[in-house]
Design an enzyme around this catalytic site. Structure first.
Site, PDB file in Angstrom:
ATOM      1  CG  ASP A   1      -1.970  -1.027   1.192  1.00  0.00           C
ATOM      2  OD1 ASP A   1      -2.166  -1.599   0.110  1.00  0.00           O
ATOM      3  OD2 ASP A   1      -2.588  -1.302   2.239  1.00  0.00           O
TER       4      ASP A   1
ATOM      5  CG  ASN B   1      24.031   8.147 -20.697  1.00  0.00           C
ATOM      6  OD1 ASN B   1      22.864   8.491 -20.763  1.00  0.00           O
ATOM      7  ND2 ASN B   1      24.793   7.998 -21.768  1.00  0.00           N
TER       8      ASN B   1
ATOM      9  NE  ARG C   1      24.693 -23.221 -25.291  1.00  0.00           N
ATOM     10  CZ  ARG C   1      25.493 -24.264 -25.076  1.00  0.00           C
ATOM     11  NH1 ARG C   1      26.707 -24.071 -24.570  1.00  0.00           N
ATOM     12  NH2 ARG C   1      25.113 -25.496 -25.352  1.00  0.00           N
TER      13      ARG C   1
ATOM     14  CD  GLN D   1      19.461  -4.476 -22.908  1.00  0.00           C
ATOM     15  OE1 GLN D   1      20.120  -4.004 -22.012  1.00  0.00           O
ATOM     16  NE2 GLN D   1      20.002  -5.034 -23.974  1.00  0.00           N
TER      17      GLN D   1
END
Ligand code: ADP
Length: 762
Positions: free
Chosen positions: A152, A522, A644, A652
């Site tokens: 909450d 950035n 891998r 993204q």
């Protein structure tokens, strides 16, 4: 102090597991033993096997899980002194001298009472002969640290409670989904969200989704005939072409006389007065469920770590403390003060003193409420007679970032509502050069709140040479009074370029405002940029899946994330996914590091580890690339594990913006418009970049910006988040202290009863 207990209590919240993990691991690093107390206070009252030693591996693999793996409960017995006496007995029996309690205000009230009664409870136990007299000296006081776990966001002492951000994710996803079906059928929906005494979830989800009306306990409608007012706004909305009507109602909504406003009542009002086909959706426990968001994982981790530091400091001798986050800084506040203030809001609402309730909620809550009130309007206010109507250009610049549209929409609507003429520049700085500029009205930005990408268009083009002349001409031609650039590094560089050419081109002598929107985080003058939170959530969702896939086959993954030269996404996603190693350009990567990492991986897999996870920023090191590292680990892993690589790429930059990014975008846009209004009338208008600094929205003069930048690596010289590196490091791999336990794992396991999570893959 040698031993502490940790428990989760009251309503569960996503992120509680991350907090427990952090408490246990940081405690271990500080030579403290931790006991998990199962099922909240019930476990404390029951004792026995409900209080168990917990080590490094007991909290492996829980970071990404919702709920609480040590259980939570509501415990009637603990509300009575007898129950608390039994709890005290059990704590002493287990040698527990301090408690970290993760729960809501109810649980922390219980903690407060236990601490106050502690000595007298022990005295009674001694008098009854249950404890020897030495217990009173040995367990003089019980140190208590509280972390607020509650979806909450209803407690003083922290800007965000554990679970609130994830709950917002659930709500916003649901409302987005409902909005599309509502629009298809031109239906109305009433969505009820949790929050009995706190409108945070309702208010912020309304802000984030662009809902059409919201009802919260702290600020009931200020007129008696609010039903008419609501219906007239919704009806007007239909007239101007809105296809959906969404009303968000907090569980505890009430009118100004304290009479509850239920979602059912709102539905009846809409059906009766507007004749609309209206549906009610009560979101209920969905809001508590699911994997915690990136923010909740990292918040809980940082709070848990500070809980141990506070436990070991002298501060808690006399007074239990609440660890919270305020203005992006981890803070410690006396528990009694937090409880008093929290009760204050509840009392103010009960006494129908809504001004006081809103004041107690704080500035950002009040500002957000004002913004929502404007945004829900079907049509903007008419310009005031005789007012100066500014012509403000709004544009995107730099790479795409989720939340850009949200910011543009807010700027356009809030500007238009203040009587100004808002212009949209298409296609970034190329559009500004080509004069691709046109007016945008209220309805043209409808539906942009939740749309990823950039509707205006954006690119990384930075103007140079003759471009400035063309821009100046277009600004003059369109009589532009101010420019709001919502974007990333290239956008900032472009605006700085214009700023530097002010002497040559008088048209640039207008307020030029930069609003930070990039996934890389950035940018100068802003601790968080719009889009970074969404990217972080996209990364952790992908990494969670990658981790799951790897469990089956003893595998290490090297995951490459974006960020350009800025390691923010790498570090924060590593912390949120339990990666054991993060590679960032800021720290560099050496051959020695890689040799040590190989060693760690080999040791880990020899001891039964099943998954290795290394997160690498895309520019961490030019030579030691992701494929180089993967090949190195593969070769050295031999039969122990295979490797891998996963380069996450453009997922993204995409996706619909997260609730946090939408809220941030909207708040920054609102303040930018206010700032522009002030600056335009000033003799020496300031150009600035806007951003959150220590939780406050601040403006940094463009004059000061160039010296804040590391131009070579396109990032600010100072990056606040680098200080989080240490905690991330402690939690990622067993350090010198924890390793003792880690190495003795097999013996330890035999001694201990089996816990619910015997995983060793984190
Ligand atoms: P939350 O912590 O989520 O607010 P509750 O209010 O249900 O949830 O509180 C959780 C538990 O904390 C209760 O079941 C009870 O054991 C304990 N608790 C709450 N209030 C008190 C109180 N006033 N005195 C003692 N214990 C309390």
């Amino acid at each position: 102090m040698k031993r502490i207990g940790v428990l989760t209590s009251g309503g569960d919240a996503q992120g509680m597991n991350a907090a427990v993990r952090s408490v246990v691991r940081v405690a271990l690093e500080n030579n403290l033993e931790t006991y998990a107390i199962y099922e909240g206070y019930q476990g404390m009252v029951d004792g026995g096997s409900r209080i168990r030693p917990f080590g490094w591996n007991d909290v492996g693999g829980i970071l990404q899980q919702g709920g609480t793996s040590i259980g939570s409960a509501r415990c009637q017995e603990f509300r009575e002194r007898n129950g608390r006496r039994r709890a005290a007995f059990n704590l002493v029996q287990h040698g527990i001298e301090g408690l970290v309690i993760i729960g809501g205000d109810g649980s922390l009230t219980g903690a407060h009472i236990l601490q106050k009664e502690w000595r007298s409870l022990l005295q009674e136990l001694v008098d009854e002969g249950q404890l020897g007299p030495e217990a009173i000296i040995q367990y003089q006081s019980l140190k208590i640290i509280g972390l607020v776990g509650s979806i909450d966001n209803d407690m003083y002492g922290t800007d965000m409670t554990i679970g609130a951000d994830t709950a917002l994710h659930r709500i916003v996803d649901a409302v987005d989904a409902i909005a599309s079906t509502a629009a298809s059928h031109q239906r109305s929906f009433v969505v009820e969200v949790m929050g009995r005494r706190c409108g945070y979830l309702a208010l912020m989800s309304a802000l984030a989704t662009g809902a059409d009306w919201v009802l919260i306990p702290e600020a009931p409608p200020n007129v008696d005939n609010w039903e008419d007012k609501m219906c007239s706004v919704l009806a007007k909305g239909r007239e101007v072409g809105r296809r959906d009507s969404i009303v968000i109602v907090a569980e505890g909504a009430q009118d100004r006389y304290g009479k509850p406003i239920t979602s059912q009542y709102v539905k009846e009002v809409l059906e009766d007065r507007l004749g609309e086909d209206t549906r009610v959706t009560v979101l209920g426990h969905v809001q508590r469920g699911g994997s915690p968001s990136a923010f909740d994982r990292n918040l809980s981790t940082l709070l848990g770590a500070d809980a141990i530091e506070a436990m070991l400091s002298d501060e808690t001798q006399t007074e239990p403390l609440v660890i919270g986050i305020q203005g992006n800084v981890i803070t410690r506040t006396p528990l009694s003060h937090c409880l008093e203030k929290t009760w204050g809001v509840a009392e103010a609402i009960k006494a129908q003193n809504y001004d006081l309730a809103m004041n107690l909620r704080g500035r950002s809550f009040r500002d957000s409420f004002q913004i929502v009130r404007t945004m829900v309007r079907a049509v903007p206010h008419d310009p005031k007679p005789g007012q100066r109507r500014l012509r403000v250009a709004v544009m995107n610049g730099g790479g795409p970032s989720p939340g850009m549209n949200t910011a543009v929409r807010a700027a356009i609507r809030l500007g238009v509502d203040k009587g100004h003429i808002m212009l949209g520049v298409k296609n970034g700085f190329r559009g500004l050069i080509d004069g691709d500029i046109s007016e945008l009205n209220w309805m043209q930005v409808g539906g942009w709140a939740h749309r990823g990408g950039s509707e205006l268009g954006t690119n990384r083009y930075i103007p140079h040479n003759g471009d400035f002349y063309a821009i100046a001409r277009n600004l003059e031609e369109h009589q532009i009074d101010a420019l709001l650039m919502i974007g990333g590094w290239a956008g900032y560089q472009s605006v700085l370029g214009m700023y530097e050419q002010r002497k040559i081109f008088p048209a640039f002598n207008i307020p030029l405002i930069c609003l930070p929107a990039t996934i890389n985080n950035n940018l100068p003058g802003a601790e968080l940029s719009v889009g970074a939170d969404t990217a972080l959530n996209s990364i952790i969702q992908a990494v969670d899946k990658i981790k799951q896939s790897a469990v089956a086959s003893k595998r290490t993954f090297v995951v490459q994330v974006m960020g350009h030269y800025c390691g923010y996404l790498a570090l924060m996603s590593a912390m949120a996914t339990g990666a054991e190693r993060v590679y960032m350009h800021e720290e560099g990567v050496t051959l020695q590091d890689l040799v040590e990492d190989v060693q760690q991986l080999q040791d880990g897999f020899k001891k039964g580890k099943r998954v290795g996870l290394m997160i690498r920023n895309e520019m961490a090191n030019e030579i030691y690339s992701t494929s180089f590292m993967s090949a190195l680990f593969e070769e050295e892993g031999g039969d122990l594990f295979d490797v891998r690589q996963a380069i996450l790429g453009h997922l993204q930059q995409g996706g619909d913006p997260s609730p946090f990014d939408r809220i941030l975008a909207t708040r920054l846009a609102a303040k930018s418009i206010d700032f522009i209004e002030d600056q335009v009338i000033s003799d020496e208008p300031i150009s600035a970049c806007i951003g959150l600094l220590k939780g406050e929205i601040k403006f940094t003069d463009l004059e000061d910006v160039p010296r804040m930048l590391d131009l070579e690596h396109s990032r600010p010289k100072k990056q606040w988040w680098l200080k989080l590196r240490e905690v991330a490091g402690i939690l990622a791999q067993p350090g010198p202290q924890s390793r003792k336990e880690y190495n003795n794992l097999d013996d330890e396991k035999q001694k201990r009863p089996k816990t619910r999570m015997e995983t060793i893959d984190d």
